[in-house]
Design a protein around this motif. Structure first.
Motif, short mmCIF file in Angstrom:
data_model
loop_
_atom_site.label_atom_id
_atom_site.label_comp_id
_atom_site.label_asym_id
_atom_site.label_seq_id
_atom_site.Cartn_x
_atom_site.Cartn_y
_atom_site.Cartn_z
N ARG A 192 46.46 28.11 -12.99
CA ARG A 192 47.14 26.98 -12.36
C ARG A 192 46.18 26.16 -11.51
NH1 ARG A 192 52.67 26.68 -12.18
NH2 ARG A 192 52.13 24.55 -11.53
N ILE A 193 45.22 26.82 -10.85
CA ILE A 193 44.21 26.10 -10.09
C ILE A 193 43.37 25.23 -11.03
CG2 ILE A 193 42.05 26.42 -8.81
CD1 ILE A 193 43.37 28.68 -7.30
N LEU A 194 42.98 25.79 -12.17
CA LEU A 194 42.23 25.00 -13.16
C LEU A 194 43.08 23.85 -13.69
CD1 LEU A 194 40.49 27.87 -15.19
CD2 LEU A 194 39.51 26.45 -13.37
N GLU A 195 44.35 24.12 -13.89
CA GLU A 195 45.27 23.09 -14.37
C GLU A 195 45.40 21.95 -13.37
OE1 GLU A 195 49.46 23.36 -16.84
OE2 GLU A 195 49.28 24.51 -14.99
N HIS A 196 45.22 22.27 -12.09
CA HIS A 196 45.29 21.24 -11.04
C HIS A 196 43.97 20.49 -10.90
CE1 HIS A 196 49.10 21.89 -8.54
NE2 HIS A 196 49.26 22.61 -9.64
N THR A 201 37.22 23.04 -10.88
CA THR A 201 36.13 23.40 -11.80
C THR A 201 35.26 24.45 -11.11
OG1 THR A 201 34.77 21.59 -10.93
CG2 THR A 201 36.10 21.12 -12.90
N GLY A 202 34.20 24.85 -11.78
CA GLY A 202 33.27 25.78 -11.17
C GLY A 202 33.44 27.20 -11.65
N PRO A 203 33.11 28.19 -10.78
CA PRO A 203 33.11 29.60 -11.20
C PRO A 203 34.46 30.09 -11.70
CG PRO A 203 31.96 29.33 -9.10
CD PRO A 203 32.60 28.02 -9.41
N LEU A 204 35.55 29.52 -11.22
CA LEU A 204 36.86 30.01 -11.66
C LEU A 204 37.08 29.78 -13.15
CD1 LEU A 204 39.31 29.06 -8.75
CD2 LEU A 204 38.28 31.27 -9.28
N ALA A 205 36.43 28.77 -13.70
CA ALA A 205 36.56 28.53 -15.14
C ALA A 205 35.96 29.68 -15.94
CB ALA A 205 35.88 27.21 -15.51
N ARG A 253 52.30 31.49 -21.13
CA ARG A 253 52.78 30.10 -21.20
C ARG A 253 51.79 29.16 -20.52
NH1 ARG A 253 58.91 28.58 -19.70
NH2 ARG A 253 59.16 29.57 -21.72
N VAL A 254 51.26 29.57 -19.38
CA VAL A 254 50.27 28.75 -18.68
C VAL A 254 48.97 28.71 -19.48
CG1 VAL A 254 48.94 28.46 -16.56
CG2 VAL A 254 51.31 29.26 -16.45
#
Length: 341
Positions: A272-276, A279-283, A27-28
């Motif tokens: 959820r972090i990206l949704e907030h 940016t950066g390596p987590l993408a 869903r996320v």
């Protein structure tokens, strides 16, 4: 299925939790990456169906195998998995909210009361002492930490943010109090018996399930605390990879679903972090973690279906009273059936 098979073990609620957590991950992902909504809908329907089946089967167990059910609730490890009943119901309530708000809110209310009552009862037993060191595993997180974090996330989903903050605090401080106890047992006592080693998969869940809760209760760009929770979750994932050959000395049993909640929650937290707005390596890491979570849970599904087809999914019915030492060998959701049958 063989006629001498018993009833559904309480640990089977871990299967429901894993499936529902995977549906929530999708869903996320659909929101963030605009993936096909049909895939998320099918996963949601499938996960809810599994949850209903396990709920009904466990309720039937209390009607037809009440002695076995009471024995599970008296066992210091097996009883902890009963907390996953309310946890799975809270997850189901969140997934049902877009389709039937009234039903979802009712489930939320019932599960919230149930998890508080059951958590207090189970956690109270821990305070009364007498637990053998070999029975101290990450399963002791389940009565307080898992329900608290999931109740916090569900509270935020239904707009009860202050209630969610209370649940988050109870879960967070319980986690910190219990973590050192688990590590102390692991470090200074004999190694966990093979049958209990799959419960180590639970160790991944607190930081990332807590992280999802924290992000549900906060707004704006993720702060230091959010990244700290994710960092500890990633470290726990690395630690479990290091321990996996040792854990896998136990042949596959449904107890391996203990990994599923944390496995699904880790990429959920990253998304959820990206949704907030991060940016950066987590993408770049998010797609890898998403694929890995889906692959791991798919393996659990295939292996579980394999046991079902072979008639080995449900443990044999007990014919004599079970001692504590024998219960250790069956706690991982149904004994070493895959090896002995």
């Amino acid at each position: 299925m063989n006629g001498n098979r018993g009833a559904v073990p309480v640990a089977f609620f871990g299967i429901a939790v894993g499936g529902l957590a995977l549906a929530n991950l999708w869903r996320v992902a659909i929101r963030v990456w605009h993936l096909p909504e049909l895939a998320g809908t099918l996963l949601t329907v499938g996960a809810l169906a599994v949850w209903v089946v396990i709920m009904l089967a466990y309720g039937h167990k209390w009607l037809t195998h009440a002695a076995d059910a009471r024995a599970e609730m008296a066992h210091p490890v097996q009883s902890s998995f009963a907390a996953l009943g309310p946890v799975s119901t809270l997850l189901a309530a969140v997934l049902l909210q877009p389709y039937s708000h009234t039903l979802a809110l009712t489930l939320f209310g019932v599960a919230t009361v149930a998890q508080l009552a059951l958590g207090a009862w189970l956690h109270g037993k821990l305070w009364q002492g007498g637990r053998k060191p070999e029975l101290t595993t990450p399963a002791i997180y389940l009565p307080t930490v898992a329900p608290g974090f999931v109740a916090a996330t569900a509270s935020a989903a239904f707009g009860f943010h202050e209630l969610g903050e209370l649940f988050f605090g109870a879960a967070m401080l319980s986690w910190l109090a219990l973590e050192s106890k688990i590590l102390h047992r692991a470090a200074v006592h004999d190694p966990l018996p093979e049958a209990l080693r799959p419960t180590l998969g639970i160790q991944l869940a607190p930081p990332v399930v807590g992280g999802v809760s924290y992000l549900s209760l906060t707004t704006g760009t993720p702060d230091l605390f959010a990244y700290a929770l994710l960092g500890y979750g990633l470290y726990q994932a690395m630690l479990l990879l290091r321990l996996l050959p040792w854990i896998r000395q136990q042949a596959f049993v449904p107890g391996y679903w203990a990994f599923s909640f944390g496995v699904a929650a880790l990429p959920t937290m990253v998304l959820r972090i990206l949704e907030h707005g991060a940016t950066g390596p987590l993408a770049w890491a998010a797609p890898v973690l998403f694929i890995a979570a889906n692959a791991i849970i798919a393996i659990l599904v295939v292996k579980t279906l394999g046991l079902l087809v072979q008639g080995k999914l449900i443990p044999p019915a007990a014919t004599t009273p079970v001692s504590t030492s024998a219960a250790v060998a069956t706690v991982a959701a149904g004994s070493r059936i895959a090896r002995a049958s």
